[in-house]
Enzyme design. Structure first.
Site, short mmCIF file in Angstrom:
data_model
loop_
_atom_site.label_atom_id
_atom_site.label_comp_id
_atom_site.label_asym_id
_atom_site.label_seq_id
_atom_site.Cartn_x
_atom_site.Cartn_y
_atom_site.Cartn_z
N GLY A 11 22.03 91.87 66.90
CA GLY A 11 22.04 90.44 67.24
C GLY A 11 22.34 89.61 66.00
N HIS A 12 21.77 90.00 64.87
CA HIS A 12 22.00 89.26 63.62
C HIS A 12 23.46 89.37 63.21
CE1 HIS A 12 21.06 87.45 59.78
NE2 HIS A 12 21.73 88.40 59.18
N MET A 13 24.03 90.56 63.37
CA MET A 13 25.44 90.77 63.00
C MET A 13 26.35 89.93 63.89
SD MET A 13 25.47 94.85 62.25
CE MET A 13 27.25 94.88 62.04
#
Length: 30
Positions: A11-13
């Site tokens: 999700g962060h990527m």
């Protein structure tokens, strides 16, 4: 916890990838 970290990392990527074109556009405009 180990099962949650990969999901959070993905999700962060995705969020980072969405922001990169914005930074590139801002740099081009500047």
């Amino acid at each position: 916890a180990d099962n949650r970290r990969p999901i959070w990392n993905l999700g962060h990527m995705v969020n980072a990838l969405k922001q990169i074109p914005t930074f590139l556009x801002d740099g081009a405009n500047a």
